[in-house]
Design an enzyme around this catalytic site. Structure first.
Site, PDB file in Angstrom:
ATOM      1  CG  HIS A 161      27.231  38.812  -9.489  1.00 18.69           C
ATOM      2  ND1 HIS A 161      26.759  36.913  -9.320  1.00 18.69           N
ATOM      3  CD2 HIS A 161      26.009  39.157  -8.231  1.00 18.69           C
ATOM      4  CE1 HIS A 161      26.219  37.346  -8.177  1.00 18.69           C
ATOM      5  NE2 HIS A 161      25.204  38.122  -7.241  1.00 18.69           N
ATOM      6  CG  ASP A 199      26.876  32.636  -9.253  1.00 21.27           C
ATOM      7  OD1 ASP A 199      26.115  33.997  -9.665  1.00 21.27           O
ATOM      8  OD2 ASP A 199      26.486  31.352 -10.184  1.00 21.27           O
TER       9      ASP A 199
END
Length: 410
Positions: free
Chosen positions: A386, A390
């Site tokens: 992450h 995204d």
């Protein structure tokens, strides 16, 4: 007679650690340049170290089970000068000559000394099965297993005295005073997998998105083309379709084919796809299809077949497992429907998981009317770092991946 030449552990070995597994030559044997001398097991592959020159093996400095760091000296070769036809010196005698002086203590390898400290066993009391009766790490492991079995048998043989009053229950009483168990020493591969997995989950925040894919189109394509490709020696596997669909999805969302740095995201031009290959109890290895973006579907299928066969026969080279930019975990072949999160193969930014292919009831619209159909379906997941990606990029990549599978040209 020529000078002694060192036999070194390759500096550019694949993996951070190697263990000496087997010497292929004995001291005193003649060797030629390029002859395989010793097998090393790294955390990824088993490789042979060749003789650096003609001559004969004069010294073995690392025994089976010893850790071999890059550049370390494994042994030495005595090279003959031109025109020197004198025979090689004989191998050391198996027995020691008696001497009036006090005997020297036996030499034990670092791996044996480490086992002695861990197990509390004197290696001098362990029968050696190595060269010239030397004690190896495997001998120490067997001695520890035998010691554990004897301890367990002795505990079972004891008849406890009947208690005069009910004793308070303790944790030991709940579990039993002697738990039967055995210790299985970790292989170099298993140890590195453990280190790599822990490092990945502590480095990257993992997030997983799950889609569902209909395999009807690729099953029709496979049925129509497997005979033709089979005649060329290519077995058409579903993993070949999955790898090809990954290439198509990378064209749509190239950021998935990347590596995170503190100051930038490095996006790779080459799509080097690693395919997780199970090796039974030994662990897992990830051979890499390099520059998959330049390969045809048939080329990907052929390369995948070659790499998988060599992985399972322990014939991969260091180059075969190097340079991956993305990884596929086809965990469904062993029966799982979904695995999440699948641990990212650091330093990559994402990993694809493909679950078990099975028939499911789905709703499909036909001429504006909802219909209930039975289709071959599988869950597909993309686990991302992450920091690098995204949810928008993740879902877009999976959308293109699934569309490629479901709309495969016939």
């Amino acid at each position: 007679m020529g000078d002694l030449i060192d036999i070194n552990v390759p500096v550019e070995q694949e993996g951070t650690k190697a263990v000496v597994r087997n010497w292929l030559k004995k001291i005193g044997e003649s060797v030629k340049s390029g002859d395989p001398l010793v097998e090393l097991e790294t955390d990824k592959v088993t490789q042979e170290v060749p003789a650096p020159a003609d001559g004969y093996l004069t010294e073995i400095l690392m025994e089976n089970g010893d850790d071999a760091l890059p550049g370390a000296i494994l042994g030495r070769i005595g090279s003959r000068a031109a025109g020197d036809d004198r025979p090689a010196p004989p191998a050391p005698a198996a027995t020691l000559e008696t001497s009036s002086s006090s005997p020297q203590p036996p030499h034990f390898s670092p791996a044996v000394r480490s086992a002695a400290e861990e197990y509390g066993i004197d290696p001098a009391a362990v029968p050696g099965t190595g060269r010239d009766g030397r004690v190896t790490r495997a001998d120490m492991d067997r001695a520890f297993a035998a010691k554990a079995e004897r301890s367990a048998a002795a505990a079972e043989a004891k008849t406890p005295e009947p208690p005069t009053a009910p004793a308070p229950r303790t944790a030991a009483a709940e579990l039993g005073t002697a738990l039967r168990s055995r210790r299985i020493p970790h292989s170099a591969m298993r140890t590195t997998i453990a280190t790599h997995m822990l490092q990945s989950v502590t480095t990257a925040p993992h997030v997983t998105a799950v889609f569902e894919a209909d395999f009807s189109a690729i099953m029709r394509h496979r049925d129509a083309h497997k005979a033709k490709l089979g005649a060329e020696g290519i077995t058409l596997s579903y993993t070949a379709y999955i790898a090809s669909a990954c290439v198509a999805a990378m064209r749509a969302v190239p950021e998935v084919n990347s590596r995170w740095h503190d100051d930038a995201l490095e996006v790779f031009d080459d799509v080097n796809i690693g395919v997780g290959t199970a090796l039974g109890d030994k662990g897992l290895i990830v051979p890499v299809i390099h520059q998959a973006q330049h390969l045809s579907f048939a080329d990907i299928a052929a390369k995948l077949q070659e790499l998988t066969a060599r992985a399972r026969s322990n014939m991969l080279s260091a180059a075969d497992v190097r340079g991956g930019t993305f990884t596929i975990s086809n965990h469904g072949v062993s029966g799982s429907l979904l695995a999440a999160p699948i641990i990212i193969n650091q330093p990559q930014s994402a990993i694809l998981g493909v679950g078990k292919l099975e028939k499911r009831v789905v709703v499909r619209e036909v001429d504006g009317v909802d219909t209930i159909q039975i289709r071959p379906m599988a869950y597909v997941s993309l686990t991302i770092d992450h920091r690098a990606l995204d949810g928008h990029q993740t879902n877009m990549w999976l959308t293109h991946f699934v569309q490629t599978l479901e709309n495969w040209a016939q």
